[in-house]
Motif scaffolding. Structure first.
Motif, mmCIF file in Angstrom:
data_model
loop_
_atom_site.group_PDB
_atom_site.id
_atom_site.type_symbol
_atom_site.label_atom_id
_atom_site.label_comp_id
_atom_site.label_asym_id
_atom_site.label_seq_id
_atom_site.Cartn_x
_atom_site.Cartn_y
_atom_site.Cartn_z
ATOM 1 N N ALA A 101 0.832 -1.213 0.000
ATOM 2 C CA ALA A 101 0.000 0.000 0.000
ATOM 3 C C ALA A 101 0.864 1.259 0.000
ATOM 4 O O ALA A 101 0.599 2.192 -0.754
ATOM 5 C CB ALA A 101 -0.931 0.006 1.216
ATOM 6 N N VAL A 102 1.888 1.291 0.842
ATOM 7 C CA VAL A 102 2.686 2.530 0.958
ATOM 8 C C VAL A 102 3.758 2.630 -0.136
ATOM 9 O O VAL A 102 4.268 3.709 -0.413
ATOM 10 C CB VAL A 102 3.343 2.689 2.358
ATOM 11 C CG1 VAL A 102 2.264 2.835 3.434
ATOM 12 C CG2 VAL A 102 4.293 1.545 2.683
ATOM 13 N N LYS A 103 4.106 1.457 -0.735
ATOM 14 C CA LYS A 103 5.110 1.413 -1.817
ATOM 15 C C LYS A 103 6.449 2.018 -1.387
ATOM 16 O O LYS A 103 7.151 2.641 -2.208
ATOM 17 C CB LYS A 103 4.618 2.130 -3.070
ATOM 18 C CG LYS A 103 3.458 1.473 -3.778
ATOM 19 C CD LYS A 103 3.347 2.026 -5.202
ATOM 20 C CE LYS A 103 2.245 1.410 -6.013
ATOM 21 N NZ LYS A 103 0.920 2.014 -5.761
ATOM 22 N N ILE A 104 6.814 1.889 -0.124
ATOM 23 C CA ILE A 104 8.123 2.366 0.342
ATOM 24 C C ILE A 104 9.115 1.223 0.146
ATOM 25 O O ILE A 104 8.846 0.091 0.583
ATOM 26 C CB ILE A 104 8.057 2.775 1.832
ATOM 27 C CG1 ILE A 104 7.070 3.937 2.021
ATOM 28 C CG2 ILE A 104 9.441 3.155 2.358
ATOM 29 C CD1 ILE A 104 6.769 4.260 3.479
ATOM 30 N N PRO A 105 10.259 1.483 -0.526
ATOM 31 C CA PRO A 105 11.235 0.407 -0.734
ATOM 32 C C PRO A 105 11.603 -0.260 0.601
ATOM 33 O O PRO A 105 11.984 0.407 1.557
ATOM 34 C CB PRO A 105 12.429 1.130 -1.361
ATOM 35 C CG PRO A 105 11.818 2.304 -2.052
ATOM 36 C CD PRO A 105 10.675 2.738 -1.163
ATOM 37 N N THR A 106 11.444 -1.568 0.642
ATOM 38 C CA THR A 106 11.558 -2.328 1.898
ATOM 39 C C THR A 106 12.515 -3.495 1.726
ATOM 40 O O THR A 106 12.468 -4.198 0.719
ATOM 41 C CB THR A 106 10.154 -2.843 2.303
ATOM 42 O OG1 THR A 106 9.315 -1.719 2.564
ATOM 43 C CG2 THR A 106 10.207 -3.734 3.525
ATOM 44 N N VAL A 107 13.384 -3.658 2.724
ATOM 45 C CA VAL A 107 14.287 -4.805 2.749
ATOM 46 C C VAL A 107 13.884 -5.709 3.912
ATOM 47 O O VAL A 107 13.731 -5.239 5.046
ATOM 48 C CB VAL A 107 15.766 -4.388 2.900
ATOM 49 C CG1 VAL A 107 16.668 -5.617 2.914
ATOM 50 C CG2 VAL A 107 16.182 -3.453 1.767
ATOM 51 N N GLU A 108 13.705 -6.990 3.626
ATOM 52 C CA GLU A 108 13.375 -7.988 4.655
ATOM 53 C C GLU A 108 14.670 -8.556 5.236
ATOM 54 O O GLU A 108 15.599 -8.871 4.492
ATOM 55 C CB GLU A 108 12.551 -9.100 4.006
ATOM 56 C CG GLU A 108 12.183 -10.237 4.940
ATOM 57 C CD GLU A 108 11.461 -11.371 4.209
ATOM 58 O OE1 GLU A 108 10.887 -11.138 3.114
ATOM 59 O OE2 GLU A 108 11.495 -12.497 4.716
ATOM 60 N N VAL A 109 14.702 -8.639 6.553
ATOM 61 C CA VAL A 109 15.919 -9.067 7.246
ATOM 62 C C VAL A 109 15.607 -10.218 8.199
ATOM 63 O O VAL A 109 14.551 -10.221 8.844
ATOM 64 C CB VAL A 109 16.482 -7.871 8.055
ATOM 65 C CG1 VAL A 109 17.476 -8.324 9.104
ATOM 66 C CG2 VAL A 109 17.121 -6.853 7.148
ATOM 67 N N HIS A 110 16.538 -11.154 8.286
ATOM 68 C CA HIS A 110 16.472 -12.184 9.334
ATOM 69 C C HIS A 110 17.855 -12.396 9.913
ATOM 70 O O HIS A 110 18.852 -12.413 9.177
ATOM 71 C CB HIS A 110 15.935 -13.505 8.776
ATOM 72 C CG HIS A 110 14.577 -13.357 8.200
ATOM 73 N ND1 HIS A 110 13.451 -13.269 8.980
ATOM 74 C CD2 HIS A 110 14.157 -13.228 6.914
ATOM 75 C CE1 HIS A 110 12.396 -13.090 8.204
ATOM 76 N NE2 HIS A 110 12.795 -13.060 6.941
ATOM 77 N N LEU A 111 17.888 -12.587 11.225
ATOM 78 C CA LEU A 111 19.156 -12.900 11.888
ATOM 79 C C LEU A 111 19.636 -14.291 11.469
ATOM 80 O O LEU A 111 20.823 -14.507 11.197
ATOM 81 C CB LEU A 111 18.962 -12.873 13.410
ATOM 82 C CG LEU A 111 18.575 -11.503 13.979
ATOM 83 C CD1 LEU A 111 17.527 -11.637 15.063
ATOM 84 C CD2 LEU A 111 19.798 -10.804 14.513
ATOM 85 N N SER A 112 18.704 -15.232 11.445
ATOM 86 C CA SER A 112 19.050 -16.617 11.098
ATOM 87 C C SER A 112 18.813 -16.854 9.610
ATOM 88 O O SER A 112 18.106 -16.076 8.956
ATOM 89 C CB SER A 112 18.185 -17.583 11.919
ATOM 90 O OG SER A 112 16.817 -17.452 11.554
ATOM 91 N N ASN A 113 19.401 -17.942 9.122
ATOM 92 C CA ASN A 113 19.135 -18.321 7.733
ATOM 93 C C ASN A 113 17.846 -19.140 7.703
ATOM 94 O O ASN A 113 17.859 -20.349 7.895
ATOM 95 C CB ASN A 113 20.305 -19.131 7.156
ATOM 96 C CG ASN A 113 20.039 -19.531 5.719
ATOM 97 O OD1 ASN A 113 18.986 -19.204 5.160
ATOM 98 N ND2 ASN A 113 20.971 -20.242 5.126
ATOM 99 N N VAL A 114 16.749 -18.442 7.468
ATOM 100 C CA VAL A 114 15.431 -19.092 7.531
ATOM 101 C C VAL A 114 15.312 -20.245 6.530
ATOM 102 O O VAL A 114 14.555 -21.184 6.749
ATOM 103 C CB VAL A 114 14.286 -18.068 7.305
ATOM 104 C CG1 VAL A 114 14.017 -17.280 8.563
ATOM 105 C CG2 VAL A 114 14.581 -17.114 6.159
#
Ligand code: DQA
Length: 145
Positions: free
Chosen positions: A91-104
């Motif tokens: 909805a907001v179309k803000i460039p987003t990076v997904e992060v995880h501490l572990s290797n999911v």
């Protein structure tokens, strides 16, 4: 360049929670390290938000419209369940990076599914606290392209 860093449920338990998977650092320490690292990137202003409640994360993303240039998000368990967070990012179309501490991708099968990835410009997983720094590096360069 205003960047919002969102952490989802149980990330406030870092330091106590499964250190063999997530490391020993607290969320405060990780955030302070990211503030230090952000000094390498001119003009970056970070805001941090953590919530254990899905709706609060959705509202925070909605309220970022016209306020933030980029989002770094560790949706934690909501990664694997939340259509609502996916829809908020779309909805907001803000460039987003997904992060995880572990290797999911090297863990249980249910962690290999991410609802958030399809709305993200990129994903960083498996480098513990450094995942956030790598996300900032990628997002900063993306926004400057
Ligand atoms: C996590 C991975 C998720 O599967 C889990 O539910 C978390 C943390 C990570 O950072 O590795 O809470 O997002």
């Amino acid at each position: 360049m205003k960047i919002l860093v969102i952490n989802g449920p149980n990330i406030n338990m870092l330091g106590v929670r499964e250190p063999e998977i997530y490391g020993n650092l607290t969320l405060d320490t990780i955030q302070n390290e990211l503030i230090e690292y952000s000094k390498n990137f001119e003009g970056v202003e970070l805001e941090f938000f953590q919530s254990n409640i899905e709706g609060e994360i959705v509202s925070k993303i909605q309220n970022s419209l016209n306020e933030k240039d980029g989002i770094i998000i560790n949706p934690a368990a909501y990664t694997h369940t939340s259509v609502a967070i996916l829809d908020a990012i779309k909805a907001v179309k803000i460039p987003t990076v997904e992060v995880h501490l572990s290797n999911v991708n090297s863990r249980e099968d249910f962690r290999k599914i991410s609802f958030v990835s399809s709305a993200s410009i990129g994903v960083v997983a498996g480098f513990k606290q450094n995942s956030y720094k790598m996300a900032l590096f990628g997002l900063y360069n993306y926004l400057n392209e």
